[in-house]
Scaffold this motif. Structure first.
Motif, mmCIF file in Angstrom:
data_model
loop_
_atom_site.group_PDB
_atom_site.id
_atom_site.type_symbol
_atom_site.label_atom_id
_atom_site.label_comp_id
_atom_site.label_asym_id
_atom_site.label_seq_id
_atom_site.Cartn_x
_atom_site.Cartn_y
_atom_site.Cartn_z
ATOM 1 N N THR A 42 0.838 -1.192 0.000
ATOM 2 C CA THR A 42 0.000 0.000 0.000
ATOM 3 C C THR A 42 0.873 1.241 0.000
ATOM 4 O O THR A 42 1.874 1.292 0.720
ATOM 5 C CB THR A 42 -0.910 0.017 1.249
ATOM 6 N N ILE A 44 0.262 5.584 0.040
ATOM 7 C CA ILE A 44 -0.653 6.722 0.080
ATOM 8 C C ILE A 44 0.193 7.987 0.175
ATOM 9 O O ILE A 44 0.775 8.271 1.222
ATOM 10 C CB ILE A 44 -1.634 6.639 1.268
ATOM 11 N N ASP A 47 -1.138 13.669 -1.051
ATOM 12 C CA ASP A 47 -2.379 14.126 -1.664
ATOM 13 C C ASP A 47 -3.551 13.183 -1.387
ATOM 14 O O ASP A 47 -4.688 13.478 -1.736
ATOM 15 C CB ASP A 47 -2.219 14.355 -3.166
ATOM 16 N N GLY A 48 -3.260 12.025 -0.783
ATOM 17 C CA GLY A 48 -4.325 11.112 -0.373
ATOM 18 C C GLY A 48 -4.814 10.152 -1.431
ATOM 19 O O GLY A 48 -5.672 9.331 -1.175
ATOM 20 N N VAL A 49 -4.291 10.210 -2.649
ATOM 21 C CA VAL A 49 -4.722 9.309 -3.711
ATOM 22 C C VAL A 49 -3.717 8.160 -3.772
ATOM 23 O O VAL A 49 -2.680 8.263 -4.406
ATOM 24 C CB VAL A 49 -4.821 10.035 -5.068
ATOM 25 N N GLY A 50 -4.032 7.094 -3.086
ATOM 26 C CA GLY A 50 -3.100 5.983 -3.002
ATOM 27 C C GLY A 50 -3.585 4.752 -3.718
ATOM 28 O O GLY A 50 -4.583 4.778 -4.443
ATOM 29 N N PHE A 51 -2.862 3.658 -3.513
ATOM 30 C CA PHE A 51 -3.237 2.400 -4.136
ATOM 31 C C PHE A 51 -2.718 1.253 -3.287
ATOM 32 O O PHE A 51 -1.826 1.416 -2.459
ATOM 33 C CB PHE A 51 -2.684 2.302 -5.559
#
Length: 155
Positions: A42, A44, A47-51
């Motif tokens: 993981t 993140i 900017d908070g746009v993770g995967f």
């Protein structure tokens, strides 16, 4: 006589009416031999746009072992297909020491020859399964973790 019967009835109710619904949670040891089955990586960023990526291990990779000994030492053996023709082989062996706080579920694993230990949490530990989340804090602008899922190998 009514008071005696009432007292006897209430006493009987008091003794039989108590039920311990809060049975103590069973604690399972991390000590043992574990086979890795998958990992989830993981990331993140700030900017908070993770995967998250799930990596399901092959049968060969599942032959790898993580051994946690009672004396806080251990050994990690990775297996994968290697060579020509490709056969399931040991690709890495690393000795480690660990500190596991079973009440807080925190774990620290220090591999031989490294300075900075891996730190994380045991997010699941029962008779058959161990989930171990290791967090990478080297870059404060990106949250990174790897959660390993293991199956206990009976001794």
């Amino acid at each position: 006589m009514k008071k005696l019967a009432l007292f006897a009835g209430l006493s009987l109710l008091a003794f039989t009416g108590c039920n311990d619904d809060d049975a103590p949670e069973q604690v399972f040891p991390i000590v043992g031999t574990w086979s890795p089955t998958k990992e989830v990586k993981t990331q993140i960023p700030a900017d908070g746009v993770g995967f998250s990526d799930e990596i399901v291990y092959t049968d060969c990779q599942k032959e790898g072992r993580w051994v946690f000994n009672e004396n806080s030492s251990g050994k990690r053996t990775n297996k994968d297909m290697a060579g020509s023709p490709a056969i399931c082989s040991t690709t890495a062996e690393r000795n480690f020491t660990y500190i596991y706080d079973s009440s807080e579920k925190n774990i620290e694993i220090k591999y031989q020859g490294t300075v900075v230990p891996d730190k994380g949490k045991v997010t699941l530990l029962n008779a058959e399964t161990l989930n171990l989340k290791i967090e990478d804090t080297t870059d404060p602008t990106i949250y990174k973790s790897t959660t390993y899922t293991f199956k206990r190998i009976p001794q």
